[in-house]
Design an enzyme around this catalytic site. Structure first.
Site, short mmCIF file in Angstrom:
data_model
loop_
_atom_site.label_atom_id
_atom_site.label_comp_id
_atom_site.label_asym_id
_atom_site.label_seq_id
_atom_site.Cartn_x
_atom_site.Cartn_y
_atom_site.Cartn_z
N SER A 143 -5.65 3.97 -12.77
CA SER A 143 -6.73 4.96 -12.88
C SER A 143 -6.46 5.84 -14.09
CB SER A 143 -6.75 5.83 -11.62
OG SER A 143 -7.52 7.00 -11.86
N TYR A 156 -2.16 9.70 -4.52
CA TYR A 156 -2.96 8.69 -5.22
C TYR A 156 -2.52 8.57 -6.69
CZ TYR A 156 -7.02 6.42 -7.35
OH TYR A 156 -7.84 5.58 -8.06
N1 LIG Z 1 -14.17 4.64 -8.23
C1 LIG Z 1 -13.43 5.27 -9.14
O1 LIG Z 1 -13.81 6.32 -9.63
C2 LIG Z 1 -12.12 4.70 -9.59
C3 LIG Z 1 -11.55 5.20 -10.77
C4 LIG Z 1 -10.34 4.68 -11.21
C5 LIG Z 1 -9.72 3.68 -10.50
N2 LIG Z 1 -10.29 3.21 -9.36
C6 LIG Z 1 -9.59 2.15 -8.65
O2 LIG Z 1 -10.45 1.02 -8.55
C7 LIG Z 1 -10.18 0.33 -7.34
C8 LIG Z 1 -11.44 0.21 -6.51
O3 LIG Z 1 -11.94 1.51 -6.26
P1 LIG Z 1 -13.31 1.76 -5.48
O4 LIG Z 1 -13.82 3.06 -5.93
O5 LIG Z 1 -14.16 0.55 -5.56
O6 LIG Z 1 -12.74 1.97 -4.00
P2 LIG Z 1 -13.41 1.65 -2.57
O7 LIG Z 1 -12.73 2.53 -1.60
O8 LIG Z 1 -14.89 1.69 -2.66
O9 LIG Z 1 -12.97 0.14 -2.31
C9 LIG Z 1 -11.62 -0.17 -2.02
C10 LIG Z 1 -11.59 -1.45 -1.24
O10 LIG Z 1 -10.22 -1.68 -0.84
C11 LIG Z 1 -10.23 -2.10 0.50
N3 LIG Z 1 -8.94 -1.80 1.15
C12 LIG Z 1 -8.44 -0.61 1.50
N4 LIG Z 1 -7.27 -0.75 2.13
C13 LIG Z 1 -7.01 -2.08 2.16
C14 LIG Z 1 -5.95 -2.86 2.68
N5 LIG Z 1 -4.90 -2.30 3.31
N6 LIG Z 1 -6.00 -4.20 2.54
C15 LIG Z 1 -7.07 -4.78 1.92
N7 LIG Z 1 -8.10 -4.09 1.41
C16 LIG Z 1 -8.08 -2.75 1.53
C17 LIG Z 1 -11.38 -1.36 1.15
O11 LIG Z 1 -11.79 -1.96 2.37
C18 LIG Z 1 -12.42 -1.41 0.05
O12 LIG Z 1 -13.23 -2.55 0.15
C19 LIG Z 1 -9.07 1.10 -6.64
O13 LIG Z 1 -7.82 0.55 -7.00
C20 LIG Z 1 -9.21 2.49 -7.23
O14 LIG Z 1 -8.00 3.20 -7.17
C21 LIG Z 1 -11.48 3.69 -8.88
#
Ligand SMILES: NC(=O)c1ccc[n+]([C@@H]2O[C@H](COP(=O)([O-])OP(=O)(O)OC[C@H]3O[C@@H](n4cnc5c(N)ncnc54)[C@H](O)[C@@H]3O)[C@@H](O)[C@H]2O)c1
Length: 251
Positions: A143, A156
């Site tokens: 991130s 996080y």
């Molecule tokens: N959305 C943002 O602003 C953002 C920014 C930077 C990085 N990220 C990173 O991108 C990735 C996706 O983020 P997002 O916003 O789509 O998150 P989200 O919460 O919408 O999706 C995360 C997914 O991970 C799954 N998950 C959670 N725990 C799990 C486990 N133990 N085993 C298997 N699956 C599991 C959830 O069911 C979900 O489908 C993450 O790594 C997040 O840290 C997101």
């Protein structure tokens, strides 16, 4: 020729959010996609299949070593190989922003368990097959918060810093096996889960002003980088961090 033709890709946390965007775009580029998530992904599999792509879902908790091994076994049984692993699953949306003194040890452990141990276990599960093939691409999702320092999500942010160190060392250790590992560091993205929560939506909206390109980021903004790192176009790139955030963090 599609950029991921004949490639087999596992995307953890691919049932929704940004992971679902990776799954759709990988399938559109010809990859056979395995969506590994604790959440159901049947509707997404149907959507991809209806669009002419190939995908299956496997219920996988990335913190469970046996489940991760089963994920790899199921992928090989279905498609014969594993070329790409996107370690995307993470806890953050429902974690709740709070200062250090309010984060309990249990909350800290839970976030690090999914975000760090999950990445370790999924990587461990695919390395034997990738080594046999002498080819593999591992893409770990960090991130922009890990590059810049932030407040109120210390567990996080710590986990996302670990993603970068893990990737660099894995890249060094597995390079001779033909395995490449890189990190993507997305900026704050307006996913459906984020939009639902006032506090998160506000935090992510504020990030817009920090960018060279001042607009909201959407999941589709990250898929090009992920396809590039998954494809042969990036075969001589490993151990790197690619910030995809409209020019907010500049390394
Ligand atoms: N959305 C943002 O602003 C953002 C920014 C930077 C990085 N990220 C990173 O991108 C990735 C996706 O983020 P997002 O916003 O789509 O998150 P989200 O919460 O919408 O999706 C995360 C997914 O991970 C799954 N998950 C959670 N725990 C799990 C486990 N133990 N085993 C298997 N699956 C599991 C959830 O069911 C979900 O489908 C993450 O790594 C997040 O840290 C997101």
């Amino acid at each position: 020729m599609q950029r991921l033709e004949n490639r087999v890709a596992i995307i953890t946390g691919g049932a929704q959010g940004i992971g679902a965007a990776y799954a759709r775009s990988f399938a559109a580029e010809g990859a056979k996609v395995v969506i590994a998530d604790v959440a159901p992904a049947d509707a997404l599999v149907d959507e991809i299949t209806t669009a002419g792509g190939t995908a299956i879902a496997t219920r996988t908790d990335v913190t469970d070593e046996a489940a991760c091994a089963a994920m790899a076994t199921q992928t090989i049984a279905a498609f014969g190989r594993i070329d790409i692993l996107v370690n995307n699953a993470a806890l953050w949306v429902h974690v709740g922003q709070k200062p250090i003194m309010e984060i309990s040890k249990a909350e800290w452990d839970k976030v690090l368990d999914v975000n760090i141990n999950g990445m370790f276990l999924c990587t461990k599960a695919v390395v034997p097959q990738m080594t046999t093939q002498s080819y593999g691409k591992i893409i770990n999702i960090s991130s922009g918060r890990a590059l810049k320092g932030f407040t109120n999500l210390l567990h996080y942010d710590t986990s996302k810093g670990a993603v970068i160190s893990f990737t660099r060392s894995v890249a060094r250790e597995l390079g001779d096996a033909g395995i490449r590992a890189n990190t993507i560091a997305p900026g704050g993205i307006m996913t459906d889960n984020v939009i639902e929560q006032d506090e998160l939506r506000g935090m992510i909206a504020m990030g817009t002003a920090t960018r060279a390109i001042k607009r909201e980021q959407v999941p589709e903004d990250v898929v090009g980088a992920c396809i590039f790192l998954a494809s042969e176009e990036s075969d001589f790139i490993t151990g790197q961090v690619l910030a995809v955030d409209g020019g907010s963090a500049m390394n």
